[in-house]
Design a protein around this motif. Structure first.
Motif, short mmCIF file in Angstrom:
data_model
loop_
_atom_site.label_atom_id
_atom_site.label_comp_id
_atom_site.label_asym_id
_atom_site.label_seq_id
_atom_site.Cartn_x
_atom_site.Cartn_y
_atom_site.Cartn_z
N LEU A 58 -2.01 4.58 -9.90
CA LEU A 58 -1.19 3.87 -8.80
C LEU A 58 -1.34 4.12 -7.44
N ALA A 59 -1.80 5.44 -7.16
CA ALA A 59 -1.97 5.61 -5.78
C ALA A 59 -3.48 4.98 -5.36
N TRP B 143 8.99 -4.42 -10.14
CA TRP B 143 7.65 -4.18 -10.39
C TRP B 143 7.03 -2.72 -10.11
N LEU B 144 7.49 -2.41 -8.84
CA LEU B 144 7.24 -0.92 -8.35
C LEU B 144 7.83 0.08 -9.16
N ALA C 293 0.75 -1.31 0.16
CA ALA C 293 -0.04 -0.01 -0.15
C ALA C 293 0.84 1.22 0.17
N ALA C 294 1.92 1.37 0.79
CA ALA C 294 2.47 2.65 0.88
C ALA C 294 3.50 2.90 -0.12
N PRO C 295 4.28 1.67 -0.71
CA PRO C 295 4.99 2.12 -2.09
C PRO C 295 4.22 2.66 -3.17
N LEU C 296 3.03 1.71 -3.38
CA LEU C 296 2.40 2.19 -4.41
C LEU C 296 1.65 3.52 -4.40
N ALA D 38 10.14 -8.61 2.73
CA ALA D 38 10.08 -9.71 1.83
C ALA D 38 9.51 -9.24 0.62
N TRP D 39 8.25 -8.71 1.13
CA TRP D 39 7.15 -8.41 -0.18
C TRP D 39 7.87 -7.18 -0.94
N ARG D 40 8.45 -6.34 -0.27
CA ARG D 40 8.88 -5.06 -0.89
C ARG D 40 10.15 -5.42 -1.76
N ARG D 41 11.05 -6.31 -1.40
CA ARG D 41 12.23 -6.62 -1.88
C ARG D 41 11.80 -7.50 -3.01
#
Length: 194
Positions: free
Chosen positions: A124-125, A101-102, A19-22, A93-96
């Protein structure tokens, strides 16, 4: 894992991890993307982006709720030797696993601004906002049932995975005091010392 225990990750934390990176990638892409006038013009781009934000947030928040509910119905209690994964480890782990893709999504949102200003970033937001809404829905369900939902780490793929994917056969449950994340996947707030 000792004596046959499994590594378990919180379902709501896995959902909330993106949620936060997107959200922030989308906000930055929209802010930068509003600068070029684009093919459609800024006004149409921003209005179209606002519509995309709302639609993407709603779609992501509602997507696969039936699957989550179905696998949560057969929740089994976590075993004595199961290991509960920390919130920070799950998020990392998810963000890595999704960093490329991000980055690609950010580049696509930024590039689309030359055609439709800010729309790609707002899309994206909206996706990030939808993930936050889905995690909140899971948190409400956990509070009502007084059971935190956990998924086996080995059923998630190497990128942090999808807790409602076809590899996930069932979920495990614990009491609401287990782990270091509150219902919904947020950091657990500690009471201030008096």
């Amino acid at each position: 894992m000792a004596r046959g225990g499994q590594g378990l990750a919180r379902v709501a934390v896995v959902v909330r991890a993106g949620a936060a990176p997107l959200w922030w990638c989308g906000v930055f892409a929209a802010a930068i993307g509003v600068l070029p006038p684009g093919v459609t013009g800024r006004r149409i781009g921003v209005l179209g982006g606002a519509a995309l934000f709302l639609v993407s947030a709603a779609v992501v928040a509602l997507l696969r709720r039936g699957r989550y509910a179905a696998i949560a119905r057969g929740v089994a209690r976590a075993g004595k030797y199961d290991t509960l994964q920390d919130r920070a480890v799950t998020v990392r782990a998810w963000r890595r696993g999704h960093r490329w893709w991000l980055l690609l999504a950010f580049a696509a949102a930024l590039g689309s601004s030359f055609a439709v200003p800010a729309a790609g970033g707002m899309l994206l937001a909206g996706t990030g906002a939808g993930l936050r809404l889905k995690a909140a829905w899971l948190g409400r369900r956990e509070r009502v049932e007084q059971t935190l939902l956990w998924v086996r780490v080995d059923w998630l793929d190497g990128r942090g995975g999808n807790p409602a994917g076809m590899a996930v056969k069932a979920l495990r449950g614990t009491g609401v005091a287990a782990g270091d994340a509150a219902p919904g996947g947020a950091r657990r707030r500690t009471a201030a010392l008096a």
